[in-house]
Each structure stands twice: as structure tokens, then as C-alpha cells.
Design an enzyme around this catalytic site. Structure first.
Site, PDB file in Angstrom:
ATOM      1  CG  ASP A  33      -2.051   0.974   1.111  1.00  0.00           C
ATOM      2  OD1 ASP A  33      -3.219   0.522   1.007  1.00  0.00           O
ATOM      3  OD2 ASP A  33      -1.790   2.198   1.126  1.00  0.00           O
ATOM      4  CB  ILE A  34       0.770   4.262  -2.147  1.00  0.00           C
ATOM      5  CG1 ILE A  34       1.860   5.168  -2.685  1.00  0.00           C
ATOM      6  CG2 ILE A  34      -0.502   5.020  -1.861  1.00  0.00           C
ATOM      7  CD1 ILE A  34       1.541   5.745  -4.061  1.00  0.00           C
ATOM      8  CG  ASN A  91     -12.490  -0.674   3.626  1.00  0.00           C
ATOM      9  OD1 ASN A  91     -12.981  -1.005   4.715  1.00  0.00           O
ATOM     10  ND2 ASN A  91     -11.293  -0.128   3.529  1.00  0.00           N
ATOM     11  CD  GLU A  99      -9.318   6.192   0.417  1.00  0.00           C
ATOM     12  OE1 GLU A  99      -8.269   6.038  -0.244  1.00  0.00           O
ATOM     13  OE2 GLU A  99      -9.350   6.641   1.568  1.00  0.00           O
ATOM     14  CB  VAL A 100      -9.120   1.836  -5.065  1.00  0.00           C
ATOM     15  CG1 VAL A 100      -8.756   1.351  -6.469  1.00  0.00           C
ATOM     16  CG2 VAL A 100      -8.112   2.876  -4.585  1.00  0.00           C
ATOM     17  CG  HIS A 104      -8.616  -3.046  -2.550  1.00  0.00           C
ATOM     18  ND1 HIS A 104      -9.547  -2.315  -3.268  1.00  0.00           N
ATOM     19  CD2 HIS A 104      -8.433  -2.384  -1.376  1.00  0.00           C
ATOM     20  CE1 HIS A 104      -9.902  -1.252  -2.562  1.00  0.00           C
ATOM     21  NE2 HIS A 104      -9.258  -1.281  -1.410  1.00  0.00           N
ATOM     22  CG  HIS A 106      -6.785  -3.006   3.013  1.00  0.00           C
ATOM     23  ND1 HIS A 106      -6.095  -1.828   2.857  1.00  0.00           N
ATOM     24  CD2 HIS A 106      -8.005  -2.813   2.427  1.00  0.00           C
ATOM     25  CE1 HIS A 106      -6.849  -0.941   2.215  1.00  0.00           C
ATOM     26  NE2 HIS A 106      -8.023  -1.514   1.956  1.00  0.00           N
TER      27      HIS A 106
HETATM   28  P1  AMP Z   1      -9.822   1.322   0.249  1.00  0.00           P
HETATM   29  O1  AMP Z   1     -10.149   2.504   1.111  1.00  0.00           O
HETATM   30  O2  AMP Z   1     -10.140   0.008   0.911  1.00  0.00           O
HETATM   31  O3  AMP Z   1     -10.397   1.467  -1.124  1.00  0.00           O
HETATM   32  O4  AMP Z   1      -8.236   1.302   0.136  1.00  0.00           O
HETATM   33  C1  AMP Z   1      -7.544   1.814  -0.960  1.00  0.00           C
HETATM   34  C2  AMP Z   1      -6.081   1.720  -0.609  1.00  0.00           C
HETATM   35  O5  AMP Z   1      -5.335   1.884  -1.788  1.00  0.00           O
HETATM   36  C3  AMP Z   1      -5.587   2.773   0.385  1.00  0.00           C
HETATM   37  O6  AMP Z   1      -5.031   2.134   1.524  1.00  0.00           O
HETATM   38  C4  AMP Z   1      -4.540   3.555  -0.419  1.00  0.00           C
HETATM   39  O7  AMP Z   1      -3.446   3.965   0.370  1.00  0.00           O
HETATM   40  C5  AMP Z   1      -4.140   2.530  -1.462  1.00  0.00           C
HETATM   41  N1  AMP Z   1      -3.610   3.081  -2.696  1.00  0.00           N
HETATM   42  C6  AMP Z   1      -4.129   4.071  -3.475  1.00  0.00           C
HETATM   43  N2  AMP Z   1      -3.363   4.278  -4.554  1.00  0.00           N
HETATM   44  C7  AMP Z   1      -2.346   3.382  -4.484  1.00  0.00           C
HETATM   45  C8  AMP Z   1      -1.215   3.091  -5.318  1.00  0.00           C
HETATM   46  N3  AMP Z   1      -0.974   3.767  -6.456  1.00  0.00           N
HETATM   47  N4  AMP Z   1      -0.369   2.110  -4.920  1.00  0.00           N
HETATM   48  C9  AMP Z   1      -0.594   1.424  -3.781  1.00  0.00           C
HETATM   49  N5  AMP Z   1      -1.637   1.645  -2.959  1.00  0.00           N
HETATM   50  C10 AMP Z   1      -2.504   2.626  -3.301  1.00  0.00           C
END
Ligand code: AMP
Length: 119
Positions: A33-34, A91, A99-100, A104, A106
Site C-alpha cells: 500500500d502506498i 472495504n 476508495e478504489v 482488494h 488489505h
Molecule cells: P480502500 O479505502 O479500501 O479502497 O483502500 C484503498 C487503498 O489503496 C488505500 O489504503 C490507499 O493507500 C491505497 N492506494 C491508493 N493508490 C495506491 C497506489 N498507487 N499504490 C498502492 N496503494 C494505493
């Protein structure tokens, strides 16, 4: 809502933006994770276009589901997480703060993580 092929994880799968990869097979990618929320924080994603767990659990093939679950376990073991333990979470949707919009999981560990939810 249809799958957005321009989400950040779709771009990572296509190699359009970099990631710090820890695992890859024909159906799954694992990377750090970034913005880590724990000393070890890895994301595991299917390569298929699934928005969230709800989508994945209905529409992924048995092979994709098996590869995903096995990959999560393998990554956790490779990172020495099963003992003393780790957290696995996903999530799903707005109320969970996803968010994405690409499914995925974690994997978080490396220290005692406390209670699962803040309140
Ligand atoms: P979620 O809130 O479960 O959608 O988590 C999205 C996760 O993606 C967050 O923990 C971000 O820090 C992570 N994230 C977003 N962009 C990137 C990226 N380019 N590389 C790695 N992790 C990312």
C-alpha cells in the site's frame, strides 16, 4: 455502477503506473500500500475487473476465487505474518469507505493492531 477501467488498480494491472510488487500469478497481484496503516500493509487484487467483494463473490470464476484466497495466504506466510497474527479486511462500498473501485483485500500486520473498529 459499471466497473471503471481507469481506476488506479486497473492502471497498476496494465503496468501504466508502478507498484511495489510482492506477489503475482495469472489471476492475482499483491503489492505494498502506498500509504501504509501498519508496519506491513499489502494489498491483494484479482486481475479481473471486479468492483468490490460483492461483485467478486458473485461473478468471479471458481478458479479466480481459489487463486485469490490461496494468494492471500501465501503472501501472509511469505511475510511471516501468521504468527504473531495479522488482519485481513476488505472495504465494500460507500459505508465502508472504499476508495478504489477495484476489489482488494488489505493485509495488515507487523504490530498489535488493536480493536478492529475505532468505535
Ligand atoms: P480502500 O479505502 O479500501 O479502497 O483502500 C484503498 C487503498 O489503496 C488505500 O489504503 C490507499 O493507500 C491505497 N492506494 C491508493 N493508490 C495506491 C497506489 N498507487 N499504490 C498502492 N496503494 C494505493
Amino acid at each position: 455502477m459499471p466497473y471503471d477501467p481507469n481506476n488506479v488498480f486497473a492502471k497498476i494491472i496494465r503496468g501504466e503506473i508502478p507498484c511495489k510488487k510482492v506477489y503475482e500469478d495469472e489471476h492475482v497481484l499483491g503489492f505494498y500500500d502506498i500509504a501504509p496503516q501498519a508496519p506491513v500493509h499489502v494489498l491483494v487484487i484479482p486481475k479481473g475487473a471486479y468492483i468490490d467483494f460483492n461483485d467478486f463473490s458473485q461473478n468471479a470464476s471458481a478458479r479466480e476465487v481459489e487463486f485469490f484466497v490461496r494468494a492471500v495466504g501465501k503472501i501472509a506466510r511469505e511475510l511471516d505474518l501468521p504468527d504473531p497474527g495479522y488482519r485481513l479486511l476488505t472495504n465494500n462500498g460507500a459505508n465502508a469507505g472504499q476508495e478504489v473501485p477495484h476489489f482488494h483485500a488489505h493485509i495488515c500486520g507487523g504490530k498489535p493492531l488493536g480493536r478492529m473498529l475505532a468505535n
